[in-house]
Design an enzyme around this catalytic site. Structure first.
Site, PDB file in Angstrom:
ATOM      1  N   TYR A   1     -22.378  32.947 -11.529  1.00  0.00           N
ATOM      2  CA  TYR A   1     -21.213  32.525 -10.744  1.00  0.00           C
ATOM      3  C   TYR A   1     -21.690  32.194  -9.326  1.00  0.00           C
ATOM      4  O   TYR A   1     -21.368  31.147  -8.770  1.00  0.00           O
ATOM      5  CB  TYR A   1     -20.143  33.621 -10.712  1.00  0.00           C
ATOM      6  CG  TYR A   1     -19.018  33.308  -9.740  1.00  0.00           C
ATOM      7  CD1 TYR A   1     -18.027  32.387 -10.072  1.00  0.00           C
ATOM      8  CD2 TYR A   1     -18.970  33.910  -8.478  1.00  0.00           C
ATOM      9  CE1 TYR A   1     -17.008  32.075  -9.165  1.00  0.00           C
ATOM     10  CE2 TYR A   1     -17.957  33.602  -7.573  1.00  0.00           C
ATOM     11  CZ  TYR A   1     -16.978  32.685  -7.930  1.00  0.00           C
ATOM     12  OH  TYR A   1     -15.977  32.362  -7.030  1.00  0.00           O
TER      13      TYR A   1
ATOM     14  N   SER B   1     -17.242  30.020  -2.217  1.00  0.00           N
ATOM     15  CA  SER B   1     -17.125  31.486  -2.150  1.00  0.00           C
ATOM     16  C   SER B   1     -18.212  32.037  -1.238  1.00  0.00           C
ATOM     17  O   SER B   1     -19.281  31.419  -1.105  1.00  0.00           O
ATOM     18  CB  SER B   1     -17.318  32.068  -3.550  1.00  0.00           C
ATOM     19  OG  SER B   1     -17.368  33.480  -3.485  1.00  0.00           O
TER      20      SER B   1
ATOM     21  N   ASP C   1      -7.549  19.119 -17.125  1.00  0.00           N
ATOM     22  CA  ASP C   1      -8.705  20.007 -17.239  1.00  0.00           C
ATOM     23  C   ASP C   1      -9.785  19.374 -16.367  1.00  0.00           C
ATOM     24  O   ASP C   1     -10.261  18.268 -16.657  1.00  0.00           O
ATOM     25  CB  ASP C   1      -9.143  20.089 -18.713  1.00  0.00           C
ATOM     26  CG  ASP C   1     -10.363  20.980 -18.896  1.00  0.00           C
ATOM     27  OD1 ASP C   1     -11.044  21.301 -17.893  1.00  0.00           O
ATOM     28  OD2 ASP C   1     -10.649  21.342 -20.047  1.00  0.00           O
TER      29      ASP C   1
ATOM     30  N   LYS D   1     -21.567  28.526  -7.292  1.00  0.00           N
ATOM     31  CA  LYS D   1     -20.927  28.279  -5.991  1.00  0.00           C
ATOM     32  C   LYS D   1     -21.962  27.751  -4.974  1.00  0.00           C
ATOM     33  O   LYS D   1     -21.621  26.942  -4.115  1.00  0.00           O
ATOM     34  CB  LYS D   1     -20.225  29.540  -5.488  1.00  0.00           C
ATOM     35  CG  LYS D   1     -18.983  29.894  -6.314  1.00  0.00           C
ATOM     36  CD  LYS D   1     -17.904  28.806  -6.239  1.00  0.00           C
ATOM     37  CE  LYS D   1     -16.621  29.182  -6.948  1.00  0.00           C
ATOM     38  NZ  LYS D   1     -15.567  28.158  -6.869  1.00  0.00           N
TER      39      LYS D   1
HETATM   40  N1  LIG Z   1     -10.187  35.415  -6.278  1.00  0.00           N
HETATM   41  C1  LIG Z   1     -11.278  35.622  -5.584  1.00  0.00           C
HETATM   42  O1  LIG Z   1     -11.680  36.778  -5.346  1.00  0.00           O
HETATM   43  C2  LIG Z   1     -12.082  34.457  -5.077  1.00  0.00           C
HETATM   44  C3  LIG Z   1     -13.007  34.667  -4.043  1.00  0.00           C
HETATM   45  C4  LIG Z   1     -13.755  33.581  -3.595  1.00  0.00           C
HETATM   46  C5  LIG Z   1     -13.569  32.328  -4.150  1.00  0.00           C
HETATM   47  N2  LIG Z   1     -12.673  32.172  -5.168  1.00  0.00           N
HETATM   48  C6  LIG Z   1     -12.515  30.823  -5.721  1.00  0.00           C
HETATM   49  O2  LIG Z   1     -11.202  30.396  -5.458  1.00  0.00           O
HETATM   50  C7  LIG Z   1     -10.738  29.555  -6.498  1.00  0.00           C
HETATM   51  C8  LIG Z   1      -9.393  30.055  -7.009  1.00  0.00           C
HETATM   52  O3  LIG Z   1      -9.516  31.431  -7.427  1.00  0.00           O
HETATM   53  P1  LIG Z   1      -8.223  32.298  -7.790  1.00  0.00           P
HETATM   54  O4  LIG Z   1      -8.628  33.727  -7.772  1.00  0.00           O
HETATM   55  O5  LIG Z   1      -7.064  31.830  -6.994  1.00  0.00           O
HETATM   56  O6  LIG Z   1      -8.045  31.889  -9.315  1.00  0.00           O
HETATM   57  P2  LIG Z   1      -6.762  31.947 -10.260  1.00  0.00           P
HETATM   58  O7  LIG Z   1      -7.289  32.286 -11.614  1.00  0.00           O
HETATM   59  O8  LIG Z   1      -5.671  32.790  -9.670  1.00  0.00           O
HETATM   60  O9  LIG Z   1      -6.273  30.447 -10.240  1.00  0.00           O
HETATM   61  C9  LIG Z   1      -7.107  29.438 -10.729  1.00  0.00           C
HETATM   62  C10 LIG Z   1      -6.254  28.309 -11.252  1.00  0.00           C
HETATM   63  O10 LIG Z   1      -7.168  27.331 -11.771  1.00  0.00           O
HETATM   64  C11 LIG Z   1      -6.706  26.895 -13.025  1.00  0.00           C
HETATM   65  N3  LIG Z   1      -7.860  26.442 -13.807  1.00  0.00           N
HETATM   66  C12 LIG Z   1      -8.882  27.168 -14.297  1.00  0.00           C
HETATM   67  N4  LIG Z   1      -9.727  26.389 -14.996  1.00  0.00           N
HETATM   68  C13 LIG Z   1      -9.224  25.121 -14.937  1.00  0.00           C
HETATM   69  C14 LIG Z   1      -9.632  23.872 -15.455  1.00  0.00           C
HETATM   70  N5  LIG Z   1     -10.728  23.760 -16.219  1.00  0.00           N
HETATM   71  N6  LIG Z   1      -8.895  22.776 -15.166  1.00  0.00           N
HETATM   72  C15 LIG Z   1      -7.768  22.877 -14.417  1.00  0.00           C
HETATM   73  N7  LIG Z   1      -7.313  24.031 -13.915  1.00  0.00           N
HETATM   74  C16 LIG Z   1      -8.037  25.152 -14.170  1.00  0.00           C
HETATM   75  C17 LIG Z   1      -6.001  28.119 -13.632  1.00  0.00           C
HETATM   76  O11 LIG Z   1      -5.072  27.738 -14.639  1.00  0.00           O
HETATM   77  C18 LIG Z   1      -5.336  28.740 -12.412  1.00  0.00           C
HETATM   78  O12 LIG Z   1      -4.024  28.217 -12.188  1.00  0.00           O
HETATM   79  C19 LIG Z   1     -11.847  29.530  -7.543  1.00  0.00           C
HETATM   80  O13 LIG Z   1     -12.652  28.383  -7.360  1.00  0.00           O
HETATM   81  C20 LIG Z   1     -12.633  30.787  -7.236  1.00  0.00           C
HETATM   82  O14 LIG Z   1     -13.979  30.690  -7.661  1.00  0.00           O
HETATM   83  C21 LIG Z   1     -11.910  33.190  -5.629  1.00  0.00           C
END
Ligand SMILES: NC(=O)c1ccc[n+]([C@@H]2O[C@H](COP(=O)([O-])OP(=O)(O)OC[C@H]3O[C@@H](n4cnc5c(N)ncnc54)[C@H](O)[C@@H]3O)[C@@H](O)[C@H]2O)c1
Length: 248
Positions: free
Chosen positions: A153, A140, A59, A157
């Site tokens: 959020y 992001s 975590d 970021k």
């Molecule tokens: N999806 C989008 O639209 C988007 C856009 C811009 C930036 N992001 C950023 O990209 C990153 C990944 O996003 P995603 O959409 O692939 O997310 P996702 O939910 O598909 O994957 C996130 C992963 O992080 C893990 N996770 C969450 N909290 C955790 C913790 N406390 N400790 C350890 N693991 C943890 C989850 O189990 C999951 O496997 C994030 O930082 C998100 O803010 C996402």
């Protein structure tokens, strides 16, 4: 031809799925030894066996879990070169007045405090080894071009981007590089639906991206691999928008 990350050891947080899985896959292809650090054990473990990576349950909001990943990297691989701080969270897009204390605290713990712990734990180790290193924060476009509905959020970021740049300056003397990747909304990864709020918002949102689509795990992974490679050895403190022109 050797991969551009041959001989490097990398931690990818949140590597069980979404962008993190794409990053882990690309790093393996480029020759890195990868440790997937995720708090969902079954999914993380499954992805790790599929990609032939190490898995550590972690975590990212817990200091002791960071100490444990570092121990695994050191004992199993004899070192560490790259940390991709990808694990992140959000609450569902909603009016800022409806955001709860719990939404706020969780968002800042996962998106910001994790960076504090990663640096606190790993920077002293890299300094002692004396070979430099590379941190990449998956931030992001929300951190540089915020819009309503995701205020805290976006702010988390922005804090992540700023903290990452600040450390770039502070640890440049140790050749430890810190860079940000700023993806636009993802193509169907775990958090996408929460960012969009409602599925019917997708079309309107994509129309604001000049290249007309969201970012894929592969788009994000390609930039992360470059930033962690020696080809990027004079790049620190930068933001790479992986956004099809959205932030222009
Ligand atoms: N999806 C989008 O639209 C988007 C856009 C811009 C930036 N992001 C950023 O990209 C990153 C990944 O996003 P995603 O959409 O692939 O997310 P996702 O939910 O598909 O994957 C996130 C992963 O992080 C893990 N996770 C969450 N909290 C955790 C913790 N406390 N400790 C350890 N693991 C943890 C989850 O189990 C999951 O496997 C994030 O930082 C998100 O803010 C996402």
């Amino acid at each position: 031809m050797p991969g551009r990350l041959e001989g490097k050891v990398a931690i990818v947080t949140g590597g069980g799925g979404g962008f993190g899985k794409g990053i882990a896959a690309k790093f393996v292809e480029e020759g890195a030894k990868v440790i997937i650090a995720d708090f969902v054990e079954d999914v993380g473990q499954k992805t790790a066996s599929e990609l032939k990576c190490e898995f550590v349950r972690c975590d990212v909001t817990k200091r002791e879990d960071w100490q444990n990943i570092l121990k695994v990297a050191d004992e199993k691989f004899g070192g560490l070169d790259c940390v991709v701080n990808n694990a992140g969270t959000t609450y569902r897009n909603k009016p800022t007045g409806d955001v709860t204390d719990e939404d706020f605290d969780k968002t800042f713990a996962v998106n910001v405090k994790s960076l504090f712990y990663s640096a606190h734990t790993i920077v002293p180790y890299l300094q002692k080894k004396g070979k430099g290193g590379s941190f990449v924060t998956i931030a992001s476009t929300a951190g540089i071009r915020p819009r309503g509905g995701l205020t805290w959020y976006n702010a988390s970021k922005a804090a992540a981007i700023n903290g990452t740049k600040s450390m770039a300056v502070e640890y440049a003397k140790d050749n430890i590089r810190f860079n940000n990747i700023c993806p636009v909304v993802g193509l169907g990864t775990g958090l996408t639906d929460l960012f969009l709020g409602k599925p019917e918002n997708e079309k309107t949102f994509m129309a604001t991206v000049p290249m007309g689509r969201g970012s894929s795990p592969r788009d994000v992974a390609n930039s992360a691999a470059f930033l962690c490679s020696d080809e990027a050895d004079f790049l620190t403190g930068i933001d790479v928008p992986v956004d099809g022109g959205r932030c222009v």
